[in-house]
Every structure is written in structure tokens, then in C-alpha cells.
Motif scaffolding. Structure first.
Motif, PDB file in Angstrom:
ATOM      1  N   PHE A  65      26.963  27.039 -32.601  1.00  0.00           N
ATOM      2  CA  PHE A  65      25.508  27.019 -32.542  1.00  0.00           C
ATOM      3  C   PHE A  65      25.046  26.261 -31.307  1.00  0.00           C
ATOM      4  O   PHE A  65      25.636  25.249 -30.919  1.00  0.00           O
ATOM      5  CB  PHE A  65      24.930  26.366 -33.798  1.00  0.00           C
ATOM      6  CG  PHE A  65      25.295  27.075 -35.079  1.00  0.00           C
ATOM      7  CD1 PHE A  65      24.575  28.185 -35.478  1.00  0.00           C
ATOM      8  CD2 PHE A  65      26.347  26.642 -35.865  1.00  0.00           C
ATOM      9  CE1 PHE A  65      24.900  28.845 -36.647  1.00  0.00           C
ATOM     10  CE2 PHE A  65      26.687  27.299 -37.031  1.00  0.00           C
ATOM     11  CZ  PHE A  65      25.961  28.412 -37.423  1.00  0.00           C
ATOM     12  N   ARG A  66      24.014  26.782 -30.705  1.00  0.00           N
ATOM     13  CA  ARG A  66      23.435  26.104 -29.544  1.00  0.00           C
ATOM     14  C   ARG A  66      22.855  24.758 -29.967  1.00  0.00           C
ATOM     15  O   ARG A  66      22.067  24.698 -30.923  1.00  0.00           O
ATOM     16  CB  ARG A  66      22.361  26.984 -28.906  1.00  0.00           C
ATOM     17  CG  ARG A  66      21.780  26.418 -27.611  1.00  0.00           C
ATOM     18  CD  ARG A  66      20.963  27.476 -26.884  1.00  0.00           C
ATOM     19  NE  ARG A  66      19.830  27.942 -27.664  1.00  0.00           N
ATOM     20  CZ  ARG A  66      18.619  27.380 -27.629  1.00  0.00           C
ATOM     21  NH1 ARG A  66      18.389  26.325 -26.863  1.00  0.00           N
ATOM     22  NH2 ARG A  66      17.634  27.894 -28.358  1.00  0.00           N
ATOM     23  N   PRO A  67      23.189  23.652 -29.296  1.00  0.00           N
ATOM     24  CA  PRO A  67      22.779  22.312 -29.735  1.00  0.00           C
ATOM     25  C   PRO A  67      21.319  22.016 -29.404  1.00  0.00           C
ATOM     26  O   PRO A  67      21.006  21.281 -28.456  1.00  0.00           O
ATOM     27  CB  PRO A  67      23.725  21.397 -28.979  1.00  0.00           C
ATOM     28  CG  PRO A  67      24.037  22.139 -27.734  1.00  0.00           C
ATOM     29  CD  PRO A  67      24.068  23.584 -28.110  1.00  0.00           C
ATOM     30  N   ALA A  68      20.433  22.581 -30.178  1.00  0.00           N
ATOM     31  CA  ALA A  68      19.008  22.340 -29.987  1.00  0.00           C
ATOM     32  C   ALA A  68      18.371  22.156 -31.355  1.00  0.00           C
ATOM     33  O   ALA A  68      18.601  22.963 -32.270  1.00  0.00           O
ATOM     34  CB  ALA A  68      18.351  23.488 -29.235  1.00  0.00           C
ATOM     35  N   VAL A  69      17.585  21.076 -31.541  1.00  0.00           N
ATOM     36  CA  VAL A  69      16.907  20.834 -32.815  1.00  0.00           C
ATOM     37  C   VAL A  69      15.863  21.906 -33.059  1.00  0.00           C
ATOM     38  O   VAL A  69      15.749  22.456 -34.166  1.00  0.00           O
ATOM     39  CB  VAL A  69      16.283  19.426 -32.822  1.00  0.00           C
ATOM     40  CG1 VAL A  69      15.499  19.189 -34.113  1.00  0.00           C
ATOM     41  CG2 VAL A  69      17.356  18.369 -32.651  1.00  0.00           C
ATOM     42  N   ASN A  70      15.121  22.248 -32.023  1.00  0.00           N
ATOM     43  CA  ASN A  70      14.130  23.312 -32.105  1.00  0.00           C
ATOM     44  C   ASN A  70      14.646  24.488 -31.284  1.00  0.00           C
ATOM     45  O   ASN A  70      14.751  24.409 -30.055  1.00  0.00           O
ATOM     46  CB  ASN A  70      12.786  22.825 -31.572  1.00  0.00           C
ATOM     47  CG  ASN A  70      11.682  23.832 -31.817  1.00  0.00           C
ATOM     48  OD1 ASN A  70      11.923  24.929 -32.317  1.00  0.00           O
ATOM     49  ND2 ASN A  70      10.464  23.450 -31.470  1.00  0.00           N
ATOM     50  N   LEU A  71      14.992  25.574 -31.958  1.00  0.00           N
ATOM     51  CA  LEU A  71      15.603  26.704 -31.252  1.00  0.00           C
ATOM     52  C   LEU A  71      14.646  27.408 -30.306  1.00  0.00           C
ATOM     53  O   LEU A  71      15.071  28.219 -29.488  1.00  0.00           O
ATOM     54  CB  LEU A  71      16.139  27.708 -32.274  1.00  0.00           C
ATOM     55  CG  LEU A  71      17.308  27.213 -33.136  1.00  0.00           C
ATOM     56  CD1 LEU A  71      17.723  28.284 -34.111  1.00  0.00           C
ATOM     57  CD2 LEU A  71      18.472  26.795 -32.263  1.00  0.00           C
ATOM     58  N   SER A  72      13.377  27.133 -30.403  1.00  0.00           N
ATOM     59  CA  SER A  72      12.434  27.740 -29.459  1.00  0.00           C
ATOM     60  C   SER A  72      12.474  27.052 -28.103  1.00  0.00           C
ATOM     61  O   SER A  72      11.934  27.592 -27.128  1.00  0.00           O
ATOM     62  CB  SER A  72      11.014  27.692 -30.031  1.00  0.00           C
ATOM     63  OG  SER A  72      10.621  26.338 -30.251  1.00  0.00           O
TER      64      SER A  72
END
Length: 498
Positions: A65-72
Motif C-alpha cells: 500500500f502506498r504510505p499515505a494517510v489520506n489517499l487523495s
């Protein structure tokens, strides 16, 4: 049997699109919940420096998974490189091989810890295989990367990751070889993500282009055929259909060092052309100049065959140096043809010493000789006609610097032989018959000497016709070579300045 209305069935059972939307929302909610738990679990224990293995293992398990809290919010990756070596340029296959030190930065929002709670540890090294890495590739890449891979990355306590790697880049490049060996090549390296669009991954340079160029010039170790001129670039967006990718394009400008080719190609060719020019000073009537020039052409052909491997070749065109060699060979052939013509004129004695035509004497021995300032031998210059000559005779008479036979063919002088007889005695019979034989022999000898004198005069006329033509063609040859050399030098200077 109960009959159910269709509208009620539609109200009770959602459509396929609605089911897909509900499923997607559930997955996102579960994923965001897991991300929140993962971010909060990166803790440290008392008495230990750095995050605990258990907290980092939770991050390692979510490598996909891409390490971003907010995928936007897209992940920003910063790229910089240092050109360490130029390994080779293949003009035939249009391939550039270089060795780069590549440095990649990005932010991992799950690998964040408090340095004060973790014993002051602000940076740790982790295996790159356990972390999410942006799929950055070089679009011009045309071969497998056989360079040594760095298995670790540095992770800062703020979540910023730095990955240093070595890259043997075999890239396609549109090589311009017309100005070889004074050519300058401009090759592009386009970095971008392979799968992630601009909504997921954004790219930006980690250093300014001037800094990357300065670092590359400082650390460039190879001092071979190529030298680095400059590195510059720009960021842009690549559109393909409805998707967009963020890319960075670097242009690497390299310049060929021409000393090797000047010493091995241009200077030997110039020496052979100089020898061909100096061969015109060989006397054509006593030396076989044609054989010398044929040997010179043969040597030049062998030289071109030996040096053929040093010349680049592509389907786009022929380099200027190839045209230069071809024209030099053509000039040598023209020089040989000129020698053949002069030899044919000088050996006109095989044609029974035909007299020089009147138009040849007027055009070549008078006007052309005066135009090229041909110096006549002093023994051939005779004084002009007497004062009693008419005006018409003066018009046809050559100037004082031309031989007397220029405009008038030599005619043998036929003097009637007077047969000397002895005193006739009373019987009417010659008293000395031997005297008649002697007179006949003297008459034959005089006729033979007169014929030889005529042949010498005709041969001398044809020799001077050949000399005048030789001087004329030699000067034309010099003019052609000078103009050709000036054009070649100007074209090379223009391409070098560009």
C-alpha cells in the motif's frame, strides 16, 4: 402463488454499480482504519534506542500500500543524479551507455517516531525490500540494469527516506554525427512512474540543474573520448488517453574530444593530399608521374579501408568527414587524369610529329601562357622583327617574351644541291666520278639534318604546349582544393559553435 412487483425488487436489491460502490467504501474504511492503527503503533520502549521491531513489522506487512494517510494526497518523490562516467556511444545502434549515481527521496507517513522518546535516534537504515518504493523508471531505457543494487535505505524520524543507488543506464539517443569528430550530442533522460499517475505520485528535482551539472563535472572520472558540457532539464506532464503522469526530463550534453581522430584521420589524409599537390612539380617528360599518382591513390584507398572502423555510420546520413575523404579521393583521380592528358600531349612524337594546330598556338601558347605568367626559356626568346615589317605582320607577331615559333610552324629549308662536276676532258668523260658521290652524300646528310631539326622544333612546340597546360591545370587544381578546404573548415566551425 405470490406475484412480486418489479419495482419492489429493485428497491430491495441494489444494482451492480451500487454494490461496487458499497464494496469500495468498505475497503477504504478498513484500509484507513488499518493505516491509523499502523501509524500509532510505531513506538519505542524504555531503555531501547529506536522504534521497536514489532511496530515496524506492522509497516513491513503493508508494503503493497502506498504510505499515505489520506489517499487523495499524492506522494512526492525528489530525484537527483550525478553522472559518474560515460561508458560508450554507439552511433550505429543509436545507444548511449552511462553510469549514474541516482538519489531518490520520498515521504513515508507511517515511519514516524519521536526522537526524544527513542533515545535520540533520528535516522535508521532499513532494507529496501521491506518498504514501499515509487516505481520510477527511465523511459529511454533499452537494456537490463546489470549494476550493483543497494539493499538499504536511510529513514529519518520524520518519515523521509533517502535511497542511493548505482545505475548503469543504457538509453536510446538520437545521435547527430554529421559534424564528426567535432560533434556535440544532446541525450535525454526522462524519469517518471510506470503505473502511478499524477494523482498518486508527483516528481520534482532534489537539486537544481546547475548543482547536478557541477557535481557531475567534479566527479566525472572518465577522461576518454567524451566530456560533459552541461546538464539541464524541466518538469512536465505526460498525457496518454485520460491519464496523466508527472515526469522530469534531464538533457545531458556531451562533447567528443577530437584529438584522436584529428591525429589518426585528418592529418594523414592532409599529408597524402599535400604529396599529391607536390607531385605536380615532377618533370612530366622525364619522370613517370602517372605511376607515382596511381601508387598514391592505392595508398589512400588502403588508408581508408584501415580507418573505416573509426568512422561512425547511421541510416540517417553520412558524416562530414566521410564526404571529405570521398572528395579527396575524387581530387586524386582528377589529378591522375590531368597527368594522363599532359603525358599524351608530351608524347606526340608517336604521331609522326604532327604540327601544332594554329588555334592551339594562339590560345594556349599565347593567351593562356600570358594569363598564367608562364616563363619561357631564355634560349627560345629571339629579337622581334625588323623595322621594315608591315602593320599586319606586327599584329600576328608574338611579344618579345615568346619564342619566334609560337605562331608560325617551322618549315625546313630545302636548298637545291648543286652537283659539283670535275673538269671535262677532251673525251667528255668525267675525270673524277668520286666527287659526284661525295656531293650526293652531302645532300642526303643535309636533308637528314634538316628533318631532324624540324622534328626537334615540333617536339619542343608540343612540350611547351604540355607545360602550359600543366601549369594551367595545376593552378585550377590548387583553387579547387583551397575552396574545398575552406568550405569544410567553415562547416565544422559552424557545427562546433552550435
Amino acid at each position: 402463488m405470490r406475484v412480486v412487483h418489479v419495482s419492489r425488487l429493485k428497491a430491495c436489491y441494489p444494482s451492480a454499480e451500487e454494490l461496487e460502490e458499497i464494496e469500495r467504501r468498505k475497503v477504504l474504511e478498513i484500509f484507513e482504519e488499518e493505516i491509523h492503527l499502523c501509524q500509532c503503533d510505531l513506538t519505542c520502549k524504555e531503555g531501547h534506542s529506536g522504534p521497536t521491531y514489532e511496530s515496524m513489522q506492522t509497516v513491513f506487512d503493508r508494503i503493497s500500500f502506498r504510505p499515505a494517510v489520506n489517499l487523495s494526497n499524492p506522494t512526492i518523490a525528489n530525484i537527483s543524479f550525478t553522472l559518474y562516467a560515460v561508458l560508450g556511444v554507439n552511433e550505429k545502434t543509436q545507444i548511449l551507455t552511462t553510469f549514474l549515481w541516482l538519489r531518490l527521496y520520498w515521504h513515508h507517513q507511517f515511519l514516524v517516531w519521536d526522537a526524544d522518546d527513542c533515545g535520540g535516534v533520528t535516522r535508521i537504515s532499513l532494507p529496501v525490500k521491506q518498504l514501499w518504493v515509487p516505481d520510477i523508471i527511465v523511459y529511454e531505457f533499452v537494456d537490463d540494469d546489470v549494476s550493483q543494487q543497494c539493499p538499504y535505505v536511510y529513514v529519518n524520524h520524520t518519515g523521509h527516506i533517502r535511497w542511493d543507488r548505482m545505475l548503469r543506464l543504457v538509453s536510446a539517443c538520437n545521435l547527430e554525427i554529421f559534424s564528426f569528430p567535432f560533434d556535440v550530442q544532446n541525450c535525454s533522460f526522462t524519469f517518471g512512474s510506470y503505473m502511478h499517475t499524477i494523482r498518486d505520485v508527483r516528481l520534482s528535482p532534489a537539486l537544481s540543474f546547475e548543482e547536478m551539472s557541477g557535481n557531475s563535472k567534479q566527479y566525472l572520472e572518465t577522461s576518454g573520448e567524451w566530456e560533459l558540457v552541461n546538464i539541464y532539464g524541466e518538469t512536465s506532464v505526460l498525457k496518454f488517453g485520460i491519464d496523466e503522469w508527472d515526469i522530469i526530463t534531464f538533457w545531458v550534453v556531451i562533447k567528443r574530444r577530437p584529438v584522436l581522430y584529428v591525429v589518426n584521420l585528418l592529418i594523414p589524409s592532409s599529408f597524402l593530399m599535400l604529396i599529391d599537390i607536390l607531385s605536380f612539380y615532377l618533370p612530366p617528360h622525364s619522370v613517370d608521374r602517372a605511376s607515382f599518382k596511381m601508387t598514391l591513390i592505392l595508398g589512400y584507398t588502403v588508408f581508408l579501408l584501415i580507418m573505416n572502423d573509426l568512422l561512425p555510420s547511421t541510416a540517417n546520413g553520412t558524416p562530414l568527414i566521410g564526404i571529405y575523404f570521398s572528395v579527396c579521393l575524387a581530387l586524386m583521380v582528377i589529378s591522375l587524369l590531368e597527368t594522363v592528358i599532359i603525358t599524351n600531349v608530351l608524347h606526340s612524337n608517336s604521331k609522326k610529329y604532327r604540327e601544332v594546330p594554329h588555334w592551339v598556338r594562339v590560345v594556349i601558347l599565347k593567351h593562356v601562357a600570358r594569363m598564367i605568367c608562364y616563363q619561357w626559356p631564355k634560349e627560345l626568346v629571339k629579337p622581334t622583327a625588323s623595322r621594315g615589317s608591315t602593320r599586319d605582320d606586327k599584329a600576328d607577331r608574338p611579344d618579345s617574351t615568346s619564342p619566334s615559333w609560337v605562331l608560325a610552324p617551322a618549315t625546313p629549308v630545302h636548298t637545291p644541291v648543286q652537283h659539283t662536276t670535275s673538269n671535262i676532258g677532251p673525251g667528255g668523260v668525267s675525270s673524277v666520278p668520286e666527287l659526284r658521290q661525295i656531293c650526293q652524300d652531302l645532300s642526303d646528310l643535309r636533308a637528314h639534318l634538316t628533318l631532324m631539326q624540324k622534328e626537334d622544333v615540333l617536339q619542343e612546340q608540343w612540350c611547351h604546349v604540355g607545360y602550359v597546360l600543366d601549369f594551367l591545370l595545376f593552378r585550377i587544381y590548387l583553387i579547387l582544393i583551397s575552396c574545398y578546404a575552406m568550405v569544410i573548415i567553415c562547416m565544422w566551425c559552424i557545427w562546433v559553435n552550435q
